[in-house]
Scaffold this active site. Structure first.
Site, PDB file in Angstrom:
ATOM      1  N   ASP A 154      -9.566   4.636  -1.371  1.00 24.82           N
ATOM      2  CA  ASP A 154     -10.220   3.800  -0.365  1.00 24.82           C
ATOM      3  C   ASP A 154     -11.730   3.958  -0.449  1.00 24.82           C
ATOM      4  O   ASP A 154     -12.253   5.079  -0.538  1.00 24.82           O
ATOM      5  CB  ASP A 154      -9.757   4.188   1.041  1.00 24.82           C
ATOM      6  CG  ASP A 154      -8.314   3.811   1.297  1.00 24.82           C
ATOM      7  OD1 ASP A 154      -7.738   3.074   0.487  1.00 24.82           O
ATOM      8  OD2 ASP A 154      -7.761   4.261   2.317  1.00 24.82           O
ATOM      9  N   ASP A 193       0.820  -1.216   0.000  1.00 24.26           N
ATOM     10  CA  ASP A 193       0.000   0.000   0.000  1.00 24.26           C
ATOM     11  C   ASP A 193       0.852   1.264   0.000  1.00 24.26           C
ATOM     12  O   ASP A 193       1.645   1.479   0.913  1.00 24.26           O
ATOM     13  CB  ASP A 193      -0.894  -0.041   1.255  1.00 24.26           C
ATOM     14  CG  ASP A 193      -1.966   1.028   1.256  1.00 24.26           C
ATOM     15  OD1 ASP A 193      -2.285   1.558   0.184  1.00 24.26           O
ATOM     16  OD2 ASP A 193      -2.502   1.303   2.343  1.00 24.26           O
TER      17      ASP A 193
END
Length: 668
Positions: free
Chosen positions: A468, A418
């Site tokens: 997200d 990430d």
């Protein structure tokens, strides 16, 4: 008392009562939990801009207000108990100088304020609108940010005038949780993927997932040399050294009958031949994840029956990492995971797979150690952790090989990597994982630049196509309904990833709460992810699943479409009058079709909000318009019912933000 005085007294009481009913209080918008009212994607903050800095518009500071980032949607239920909204609006001085912003105040579908286009440096514009009788209020900032960051705008001095100390509530999500899918029969049915890939010589773990009455026994014919099956659990383990495609026949047997399924084992260079499906802990527990919660989640996946429908992965997100050390000087678990290896072995013993999180940055987004350092040995200091935001960059010294070898030694099956994605870091970890001696599914996150999509498909097994996800229709729409351009690049071994699933109880920036998606939106959510051949990772505590959500996640015909071995993503073949049609070819020559009522979302300010009066729409699915000619047999996938044969079209009713999902078989 005379009638005159009685009437006079009654009138006086009415005046007192009316005066009492009009008691008002001023409420700063930053005094409520403003994050819980946000249906946009980036964070909103009270008393500061969206970056946490001082709120500043055209050189003027503000102590009160709400700072937002990019397109922002704030939805409040007022129940007729507000009289006024006031604010000063404008682009924050630390925002984007190139993008025009438009501010709207929408009340019960009516636009009460429209700022027109505003840019950085414009004088803030005053807002003062009457809210008498308003049930639902929407505050919208619309900007075409196209994924750019630091798109800051402010509702400065935002204030509501409320009656009788009433406080705004979240928009109610009380629609009926209607269940469509019948329970599976007690006779056996095998639900695991019909194709599986592994690298020569690397360990194999494959579970024959099957529904039906227990006890159940399992057998297999045609397994290649090196693999063995536990007949009681249905777990296949071992390794295959010889490259090739092997066709095996799996069997599940109970007292009521027998089921068989063909499995193609492809031993070669490609893993993840179907999208990964399982669970990820972030939207359940965020930083509070620990070993006990991971084990409880694995147990719940079994107890709730999800494992029997093919759900496989138990993935630990950010916040498991400790310090570097061990044989490989790799990242070690922190104190919340005291017996990490035993935990991994336990999950594997259930036939499930284990995933973890890391980043090529010095610190992760949650402030834990990452895959690089400015120190040669890779250690991390308290000062770095304290100032974690300052270290969200790739350091001078990198430890991809160390970490990949450590993950392989533990038996990890999945890595979520990430950061703000760039090719060199993605490639270094890709090489390290392939050389680790274990097949580790490699998933990169977040917001992979589309310009490099061929690199992501070449280097990774899944790549996050956007930011997200949040539990709102806006976030779902941005994350999934815009993926048509990505469709040609996803496929076996490399999947387009719109992020985790937002059903059940979730914590996406606020405390754990029921998803804000309506039941109709949840059906659309699962349908579209399946049609897109997307990874499906449950983002809620599994042990808290209610009957509706469990039913939503255990429709084997929906899962089968996601896991179809052809691996083609659906394409958007029609988009008009608020209706979308997505069409996906399947390996057996049939098609999966999603008919979605998206309600012209995003085309008007009012369309960004839910008003409670939305109605279903009638829709005629014209086969010829989407390239289907001839006669077709249609099956309702959610209800698992055959609808009959149709030649040119199919007419149905679709609920607002809902879906009709079909399997279409040619009857030529």
């Amino acid at each position: 008392m005379t009638n005159f005085y009685r009437l006079l007294l009654a009138g006086f009481c009415c005046i007192v009562s009316a005066t009492h009913a009009q008691t008002t209080t001023k409420l700063w918008l930053d005094e409520i939990n403003i994050k819980s009212f946000s249906e946009g994607i980036p964070a909103v903050l009270g008393k500061t801009n969206a970056a946490g800095d001082s709120m500043l518009i055209d050189g003027q500071y503000f102590r009160h207000g709400v700072g937002v980032n990019a397109t922002s949607i704030l939805a409040l239920s007022l129940d007729g108990k507000a009289t006024e909204f006031s604010a000063l609006v404008g682009v924050d001085d630390k925002g984007n100088k190139d993008l025009p912003h438009t501010f709207y105040v929408v009340a019960d579908r009516k636009i009460l304020f429209d700022s027109g286009e505003m840019r950085l440096g414009d004088v803030p514009k005053p807002v003062n609108v009457n809210l008498n009788g308003v049930k639902r209020l929407g505050l919208l900032v619309k900007v075409n940010d196209e994924g750019r960051t630091k798109v800051y705008a402010n509702w400065a001095n935002a204030q509501l005038t409320m009656l009788d100390n009433y406080r705004p509530q979240n928009i109610p999500n009380s629609d009926e949780k209607y269940i469509l899918t019948p329970l599976p029969p007690q006779t056996p049915r095998i639900n695991s993927a019909s194709v599986f890939g592994a690298t020569p010589g690397n360990p194999v773990l494959y579970l024959i997932a099957a529904t039906g009455e227990r006890p159940m026994t399992f057998s297999a014919k045609g397994l290649p040399k090196g693999l063995s099956l536990d007949g009681k659990t249905g777990i296949i383990t071992g390794n295959v050294k010889q490259r090739g495609a092997y066709l095996a026949t799996l069997t599940a047997t109970n007292a009521l009958g027998k089921a068989t399924k063909k499995l193609t084992l492809k031993i070669g260079d490609t893993i993840a031949l179907t999208p990964p499906i399982g669970w990820n802990g972030w939207n359940s527990w965020a930083r509070n994840i620990d070993q006990g919660k991971v084990i409880a989640s694995a147990d719940a996946l079994v107890k709730m029956g999800l494992r029997d429908h093919g759900w496989t992965y138990i993935n630990i997100d950010d916040a498991w990492q400790g310090k570097r050390g061990g044989k490989f000087n790799g990242i070690q678990p922190n104190e919340k995971f005291p017996t990490f290896q035993k935990m991994v072995d336990y999950v594997h013993g259930l036939g499930l797979k284990v995933g973890v999180y890391s980043t090529p940055m010095i610190t992760s987004y949650a402030g834990y150690i990452g895959g690089s350092s400015d120190f040669k040995d890779g250690h991390i200091t308290d000062a770095i952790i304290t100032n974690k935001r300052a270290f969200r960059y790739v350091g001078k010294y990198r430890f991809e090989t160390n970490d990949a070898n450590q993950l392989a030694a533990w038996g990890i099956d999945y890595l979520k990597y990430d950061w703000r994605i760039e090719v060199p870091s993605a490639e270094r970890m890709s090489v390290a994982l392939k050389q680790s001696g274990r097949d580790i599914l490699y998933s990169i996150s977040n917001s992979a630049p589309f310009a490099n999509v061929k690199d992501w498909a070449r280097l990774t097994n899944s790549y996050r196509t956007g930011p997200d996800i949040r539990d709102s229709w806006n976030s779902l729409f941005v994350s999934a309904f815009t993926l048509d351009k990505w469709a040609p690049y996803g496929g076996p071994g490399h999947w387009n990833d719109p992020d985790m699933m937002i059903v059940g109880n979730v914590t996406t920036g606020t405390q754990l709460h029921p998803t804000r998606l309506t039941p109709d939106e949840q059906y659309s959510h699962v349908s579209l992810f399946s049609l897109l051949s997307a990874p499906m990772l449950i983002g809620c505590p599994i042990e808290q699943l209610d009957a509706f959500t469990l039913n939503l996640l255990t429709n084997d015909e929906v899962i089968e479409i996601d896991q179809d071995p052809l691996g083609k993503s659906a394409r958007l073949v029609m988009n008009e009058n608020g209706m979308q049609v997505w069409l996906k070819p399947l390996a057996d020559g049939s098609y999966a079709v999603g008919l979605f009522n998206v309600g012209d979302f995003g085309k008007t300010p009012a369309s960004y909000f839910r008003w409670g009066d939305e109605k279903p729409k009638s829709f005629t699915f014209d086969f010829i318009k989407v390239g289907l000619t001839g006669k077709y047999r249609l099956r309702d996938v959610w209800r698992q019912q055959n609808l009959g044969n149709f030649t040119r079209s199919f007419k149905t009713e679709i609920r607002h933000h809902g879906v009709v999902m079909l399997r279409v078989f040619s009857e030529k």
